[in-house]
Scaffold this active site. Structure first.
Site, PDB file in Angstrom:
ATOM      1  N   LYS A   1      23.395   5.985  -7.653  1.00  0.00           N
ATOM      2  CA  LYS A   1      22.549   4.808  -7.445  1.00  0.00           C
ATOM      3  C   LYS A   1      21.101   5.140  -7.798  1.00  0.00           C
ATOM      4  CE  LYS A   1      21.701   5.897  -2.561  1.00  0.00           C
ATOM      5  NZ  LYS A   1      21.687   5.393  -1.183  1.00  0.00           N
TER       6      LYS A   1
ATOM      7  N   TYR B   1     -11.527  13.442  -5.691  1.00  0.00           N
ATOM      8  CA  TYR B   1     -12.007  12.288  -4.937  1.00  0.00           C
ATOM      9  C   TYR B   1     -12.266  12.654  -3.479  1.00  0.00           C
ATOM     10  CZ  TYR B   1     -10.736   9.110  -8.755  1.00  0.00           C
ATOM     11  OH  TYR B   1     -10.660   8.454  -9.960  1.00  0.00           O
TER      12      TYR B   1
END
Length: 351
Positions: free
Chosen positions: A35, A248
């Site tokens: 899946k 950042y």
């Protein structure tokens, strides 16, 4: 295109892992769970590689099964979320799929004309996500048989198979044994962790997913091979002074003069933004720590102690070392999520 970021999918490793799972599961039949595009590895190429090893495949959605049929995959395919509509049942019959029935309302999508379709009936043994309550099972079986269906497999799913001695596991196993003791049927209980633990009752089928791709599900690792290698390379180098920060928000601060390598892979390529400082990155065959917040397109790595690093030095974000589970542990998640969320932007190669 020359950007070095890619996923290398080792189908030989997939076959190795599948054969190991098959041997551990014997004498049960082996269903390969592919899946979510084979957990991000590519459902069609993985299914093709596993033909002749897996007795059947499992997907979540009818659409996933139809895609496999269109690619020529003729083996049995189980659809684990079952039916959302009568139209789904039409596709089930047309493509000769096996639907899971987990709720009373799904019987409304069945009719006697479908009676030749094998059904898998899911029982809620205690995970409380999907499944028929055990006390309602006789009524459900009676109704299904009234509709003409006779090929029925009983299944359930373990919520803590990694830890077979927990109260949840024991409750589920007790409930399962009580059910299977009262109803003679083909059965399916074990997932990857249960196969690896080999400490739950045998069932007719095992449904293995994560372990096929090299993911470890138990404290004692199995001799599995990583199927996915997330690769890139160093695209820039710079030297910064002690006290300077990287990335950042300035999350990481250099405690000494440091050499920082920028690698061309970020969260838009599938690397987790939540990865913490110190997450291992393989630079030219040596492990170095991630430093600074993961950017959309780049990560930064402290290579001060690796003097041979240069522009173009290969970087392995996960694969053999570090493993995907190593990275997931440092990112507050699980390897299942990392592979399943790999975006189309990251090219895949197969070998």
């Amino acid at each position: 295109m020359s950007r070095p970021t890619l996923l290398s999918i080792d189908l030989d490793a997939l076959v190795h892992n599948a054969k190991l799972c098959q041997s551990l599961a014997a004498p049960s039949r082996f269903m390969a769970v592919i899946k979510a595009d084979a957990y991000g590895h590519g459902a069609v190429p993985c299914a093709r590689a596993l033909r002749g090893i897996a007795d059947a495949f499992a997907v979540a959605l009818v659409e996933e099964a139809v895609e496999l049929r269109a690619a020529g995959i003729s083996e049995p395919i189980l659809v684990m979320e079952g039916l959302f509509s009568a139209d789904d049942m039409r596709h089930i019959v047309e493509h000769k799929l096996w639907p899971v029935i987990h709720s009373r309302h799904q019987l409304d999508y069945l009719s006697p004309e479908h009676h030749g379709t094998p059904l898998w009936l899911k029982i809620d043994t205690g995970m409380h996500r999907l499944g028929i309550e055990p006390e309602k099972l006789p009524q459900m079986l009676s109704r299904i048989r009234e509709l003409g269906f006779s090929d029925i497999t009983l299944m359930s799913h373990l919520g803590d198979a990694e830890n077979p001695d927990t109260a949840l596991s024991q409750r589920q196993i007790d409930a399962w044994q009580n059910i299977t003791g009262q109803h003679s049927s083909v059965t399916s209980l074990c997932n990857s962790a249960a196969v690896a633990q080999r400490s739950v009752p045998e069932s007719s089928w095992v449904r293995a997913g994560y372990m096929l791709y090299g993911g470890q599900t138990t404290p004692n690792p199995l001799p599995l091979k990583p199927v996915m290698s997330f690769q890139s390379a160093v695209m820039a180098l710079r030297t910064i002074a002690a006290g300077e920060t990287v990335g950042y928000g300035g999350r990481w601060c250099a405690q000494r003069p440091s050499v920082i390598a920028t690698v061309a892979a970020g969260y838009a390529d599938g690397y987790p933004r939540s990865a913490e400082d110190g997450t291992p990155v393989n630079i030219g065959g040596e492990i170095a720590p991630l430093v600074g917040r993961v950017s959309m397109d780049m990560v930064t790595v402290d290579v001060t102690d690796l003097p041979g690093v240069k522009i173009g030095t290969p970087a392995l974000l996960w694969g053999a070392s570090p493993t995907i589970d190593d990275v997931a542990n440092r990112a507050g998640t699980i390897g299942y999520e990392l592979t399943a969320r790999m975006p189309p932007r990251t090219p895949r190669t197969y070998g």
